[in-house]
Design an enzyme around this catalytic site. Sequence first.
Site, mmCIF file in Angstrom:
data_model
loop_
_atom_site.group_PDB
_atom_site.id
_atom_site.type_symbol
_atom_site.label_atom_id
_atom_site.label_comp_id
_atom_site.label_asym_id
_atom_site.label_seq_id
_atom_site.Cartn_x
_atom_site.Cartn_y
_atom_site.Cartn_z
ATOM 1 C CB SER A 147 6.832 -22.215 22.010
ATOM 2 O OG SER A 147 5.538 -21.748 21.710
ATOM 3 C CE1 TYR A 159 6.149 -25.901 17.944
ATOM 4 C CE2 TYR A 159 4.642 -24.690 19.368
ATOM 5 C CZ TYR A 159 5.770 -24.714 18.560
ATOM 6 O OH TYR A 159 6.516 -23.573 18.383
HETATM 7 N N1 LIG Z 1 6.677 -18.018 14.900
HETATM 8 C C1 LIG Z 1 6.156 -18.229 16.089
HETATM 9 O O1 LIG Z 1 5.061 -17.751 16.398
HETATM 10 C C2 LIG Z 1 6.894 -19.059 17.100
HETATM 11 C C3 LIG Z 1 6.435 -19.041 18.414
HETATM 12 C C4 LIG Z 1 7.090 -19.817 19.360
HETATM 13 C C5 LIG Z 1 8.178 -20.575 18.997
HETATM 14 N N2 LIG Z 1 8.601 -20.588 17.707
HETATM 15 C C6 LIG Z 1 9.740 -21.429 17.363
HETATM 16 O O2 LIG Z 1 10.667 -20.679 16.626
HETATM 17 C C7 LIG Z 1 11.486 -21.558 15.876
HETATM 18 C C8 LIG Z 1 11.660 -21.002 14.466
HETATM 19 O O3 LIG Z 1 10.428 -21.038 13.803
HETATM 20 P P1 LIG Z 1 9.884 -19.851 12.880
HETATM 21 O O4 LIG Z 1 8.708 -19.276 13.559
HETATM 22 O O5 LIG Z 1 10.986 -18.975 12.469
HETATM 23 O O6 LIG Z 1 9.300 -20.714 11.657
HETATM 24 P P2 LIG Z 1 9.785 -20.865 10.137
HETATM 25 O O7 LIG Z 1 9.784 -19.551 9.444
HETATM 26 O O8 LIG Z 1 8.944 -21.956 9.577
HETATM 27 O O9 LIG Z 1 11.282 -21.350 10.287
HETATM 28 C C9 LIG Z 1 11.600 -22.652 10.692
HETATM 29 C C10 LIG Z 1 13.033 -22.911 10.364
HETATM 30 O O10 LIG Z 1 13.368 -24.227 10.814
HETATM 31 C C11 LIG Z 1 14.039 -24.868 9.771
HETATM 32 N N3 LIG Z 1 13.864 -26.306 9.813
HETATM 33 C C12 LIG Z 1 12.729 -27.036 9.835
HETATM 34 N N4 LIG Z 1 13.008 -28.339 9.823
HETATM 35 C C13 LIG Z 1 14.363 -28.444 9.801
HETATM 36 C C14 LIG Z 1 15.272 -29.512 9.768
HETATM 37 N N5 LIG Z 1 14.860 -30.789 9.769
HETATM 38 N N6 LIG Z 1 16.601 -29.248 9.751
HETATM 39 C C15 LIG Z 1 17.033 -27.974 9.735
HETATM 40 N N7 LIG Z 1 16.228 -26.914 9.765
HETATM 41 C C16 LIG Z 1 14.900 -27.155 9.785
HETATM 42 C C17 LIG Z 1 13.510 -24.279 8.491
HETATM 43 O O11 LIG Z 1 14.508 -24.365 7.465
HETATM 44 P P3 LIG Z 1 14.480 -25.385 6.228
HETATM 45 O O12 LIG Z 1 13.041 -25.674 5.913
HETATM 46 O O13 LIG Z 1 15.191 -24.616 5.146
HETATM 47 O O14 LIG Z 1 15.256 -26.561 6.706
HETATM 48 C C18 LIG Z 1 13.325 -22.824 8.891
HETATM 49 O O15 LIG Z 1 14.508 -22.096 8.689
HETATM 50 C C19 LIG Z 1 10.827 -22.930 15.941
HETATM 51 O O16 LIG Z 1 11.516 -23.742 16.866
HETATM 52 C C20 LIG Z 1 9.424 -22.596 16.456
HETATM 53 O O17 LIG Z 1 8.853 -23.680 17.141
HETATM 54 C C21 LIG Z 1 7.996 -19.833 16.751
#
Ligand SMILES: NC(=O)c1ccc[n+]([C@@H]2O[C@H](COP(=O)([O-])OP(=O)(O)OC[C@H]3O[C@@H](n4cnc5c(N)ncnc54)[C@H](OP(=O)(O)O)[C@@H]3O)[C@@H](O)[C@H]2O)c1
Length: 248
Positions: free
Chosen positions: A143, A156
């Site tokens: 991130s 985080y």
């Molecule tokens: N969106 C942003 O602005 C942003 C920026 C920087 C980095 N990121 C990173 O991108 C990654 C994906 O996040 P996102 O933005 O796509 O958010 P999201 O829409 O909330 O997706 C998160 C995903 O992680 C899964 N997850 C959470 N806990 C889990 C567990 N214990 N086991 C397996 N899967 C799990 C969730 O699936 P289930 O709930 O179905 O398990 C979901 O598919 C994360 O690592 C986040 O830190 C996001």
Amino acid sequence: MNSNITGKVIVITGASSGLGEASARLLSSQGARVVLGARRKDRIQALADELTRGGGKAIAVTTDVTDRDQVKKLADAAAQTYGRIDVMINNAGLMPQALLEQLQIDEWDRMIDVNIKGVLYGIAAALPYMKEQKAGHFINVSSVAGHKVGPGFAVYAATKHAVRALSEGLRQEVKPYNIRTTVISPGAVSTELPNSITDPVAAERVRKFYADAAIPADAFARTVAFAIGQPEDVDINEVVFRPTRQEL
Ligand SMILES: NC(=O)c1ccc[n+]([C@@H]2O[C@H](COP(=O)([O-])OP(=O)(O)OC[C@H]3O[C@@H](n4cnc5c(N)ncnc54)[C@H](OP(=O)(O)O)[C@@H]3O)[C@@H](O)[C@H]2O)c1
């Protein structure tokens, strides 16, 4: 179609929403065979069915990344179904924000378990296959918070700094096995991520920030496709991208 994506077997954790789901869609449209992991089985099964109906190859495996046996089963399912693992995308993560003085210790534990140990379990599950193949590619999701720290997101940011540190160690160690390693550090992308914030003050701050700045998840998927699509002798190690309007 990108010839270095077509046919590849790509495992994605956190494929039930946001960045993981967008990547699965784009990579499948470019001919990859995708193996979808997340806890919400209904979501990943519906996505796998949709991609399969569209002519792609996809399977869904219920996976909690905090359970090392489940992550191993995800990787094993990919290898049993499709014969190999070309790419492991360690994407699952959560971002509950709050000041340290609020002592949200359960949330600290959860972030460490999912954002750090989940990535390590993904490495542990896929590395033996890639070593054997003498080929492979890890994509670990950090991130902008893996580069910057601020009030409310110290834990985080610590987990995302850790993802960068262990990815750089991995990069150096897997040279003998012809394995590529990429860290992707997104800025604000419109996903369900802010939903994991329980503190009302932080939730409102982040909601406003995302409403003002966030870009669609396809921006991440295109970055993933760029890294995978390079010729095998090109190893894209780190990409940071932000919405053009994001300052921090
Ligand atoms: N969106 C942003 O602005 C942003 C920026 C920087 C980095 N990121 C990173 O991108 C990654 C994906 O996040 P996102 O933005 O796509 O958010 P999201 O829409 O909330 O997706 C998160 C995903 O992680 C899964 N997850 C959470 N806990 C889990 C567990 N214990 N086991 C397996 N899967 C799990 C969730 O699936 P289930 O709930 O179905 O398990 C979901 O598919 C994360 O690592 C986040 O830190 C996001």
